[in-house]
Design a protein around this motif. Structure first.
Motif, PDB file in Angstrom:
ATOM      1  N   GLN A 108       0.829  -1.212   0.000  1.00  0.00           N
ATOM      2  CA  GLN A 108       0.000   0.000   0.000  1.00  0.00           C
ATOM      3  C   GLN A 108       0.857   1.253   0.000  1.00  0.00           C
ATOM      4  OE1 GLN A 108      -2.635  -0.348   3.328  1.00  0.00           O
ATOM      5  NE2 GLN A 108      -4.046  -1.777   2.294  1.00  0.00           N
ATOM      6  N   ILE A 112       0.918   3.917  -3.093  1.00  0.00           N
ATOM      7  CA  ILE A 112       0.554   5.325  -2.868  1.00  0.00           C
ATOM      8  C   ILE A 112       1.700   6.234  -3.267  1.00  0.00           C
ATOM      9  CG2 ILE A 112       0.024   7.019  -1.082  1.00  0.00           C
ATOM     10  CD1 ILE A 112      -1.521   4.772   0.362  1.00  0.00           C
ATOM     11  N   TYR A 123      -6.965   9.041  -6.538  1.00  0.00           N
ATOM     12  CA  TYR A 123      -7.406   8.168  -5.445  1.00  0.00           C
ATOM     13  C   TYR A 123      -8.250   6.996  -5.944  1.00  0.00           C
ATOM     14  CZ  TYR A 123      -5.847  11.857  -2.256  1.00  0.00           C
ATOM     15  OH  TYR A 123      -5.085  12.768  -1.547  1.00  0.00           O
ATOM     16  N   LEU A 126      -5.968   4.251  -7.385  1.00  0.00           N
ATOM     17  CA  LEU A 126      -5.193   3.543  -6.362  1.00  0.00           C
ATOM     18  C   LEU A 126      -6.089   2.694  -5.469  1.00  0.00           C
ATOM     19  CD1 LEU A 126      -2.742   6.407  -5.309  1.00  0.00           C
ATOM     20  CD2 LEU A 126      -2.338   4.543  -6.908  1.00  0.00           C
TER      21      LEU A 126
END
Length: 292
Positions: A108, A112, A123, A126
């Motif tokens: 993660q 990011i 966003y 992702l």
């Protein structure tokens, strides 16, 4: 009534809303005041430009009279969004190859970092990626993304791809035809050269035969001339001999005639000599008788 219907038509409401949406980037409006554009940039990231293309293209399709072209344009616009999303997923998946730690937290954090800081995928991109990646095998996920990208490219650029494929095929055919034509021309040139050489040989042979016949005719004419000259000389010799014999015979005849003439002349002389005394006797006899 028609004006009211025109105002509440979906395509005109959509066009007015689209114009109002784009004016907000340059002039303050309700969307700008409520930070809608900031949210769009954060959630969509670089896909904001794709969103603009999609909105404009969708509005343009509403005014197309041909329904087939309208459907094709809308389909291409949807697949354009799918292509962008699949390309972003594939980029993130390829970036994870460098990740040594395979824990969820490390993945993660890395996604990011790469997705937001490097290229700003947004966003939404992702979040959906982090939801799909742990539940799907990497190979299957990568293969599916490649297939989706390939299919999207065919749908979006189908006509151009078809033209490209046709152009490539035509180019290959042209090269093959050019090679075949060059080969054919080369073979034709070789054949013509052989034919010209054969014709030259035949012509030379005919000339040689004609020369041989001419030489033969010339020799025959010379032989005939020689024979004619020989026959002429023989005839001349024969004629000369004949003329000589004729002259000799003529001379002999003349001589004999002369001899005959001489003999006759002598005989005549003898006759005259004999006749004259008789006459004289007669005359004397007559004179004597007269005297008596």
């Amino acid at each position: 009534m028609k004006k009211i219907k025109w105002l509440f038509s979906f395509k005109y409401i959509y066009i007015i809303s689209l114009i109002y949406f784009f004016l907000g980037y340059f002039y303050p409006n309700l969307l700008q005041i409520n930070n809608i554009y900031l949210y769009i940039k954060e959630y969509f990231g670089i896909y904001e430009k794709l969103l603009w293309i999609f909105l404009v293209g969708y509005g343009f399709s509403m005014f197309m009279k041909n329904p087939n072209k309208r459907v094709v344009l809308k389909t291409r616009l949807f697949f354009m969004i799918i292509l962008g999303i699949a390309t972003g997923y594939l980029y993130l998946l390829d970036s994870l190859k460098e990740q040594t730690e395979k824990t969820i937290d490390s993945i993660q954090q890395y996604v990011i970092q790469v997705g937001l800081l490097n290229i700003n995928l947004g966003y939404i991109e992702l979040y959906t990626f982090l939801k799909i990646f742990p539940n799907v095998k990497t190979n299957v996920f990568a293969g599916s993304l490649i297939f989706i990208i390939f299919l999207s490219m065919i749908v979006i650029c189908g006509k151009m791809i078809r033209k490209l494929i046709v152009s490539v095929i035509n180019f290959i055919k042209g090269q093959i035809f050019r090679v075949r034509e060059e080969r054919r021309l080369k073979e034709e040139q070789i054949r013509l050269e052989k034919q010209a050489k054969l014709e030259k040989d035949i012509y030379d042979e005919i000339c040689n035969i004609q020369k041989a016949y001419q030489e033969k005719d010339r020799l025959e004419m010379e032989i005939e001339e020689v024979e004619l000259e020989g026959n002429t000389e023989n005839e001349l010799i024969i004629q000369v001999n004949i003329s000589e014999e004729f002259e000799e015979n003529l001379e002999n005849i003349v001589i004999e005639d002369d001899k005959k003439d001489d003999v006759e002349r002598i005989n005549e002389d003898d006759d005259i000599s004999i006749q004259i005394p008789e006459k004289e006797r007669d005359i004397s006899t007559v004179g004597i008788s007269t005297a008596n």
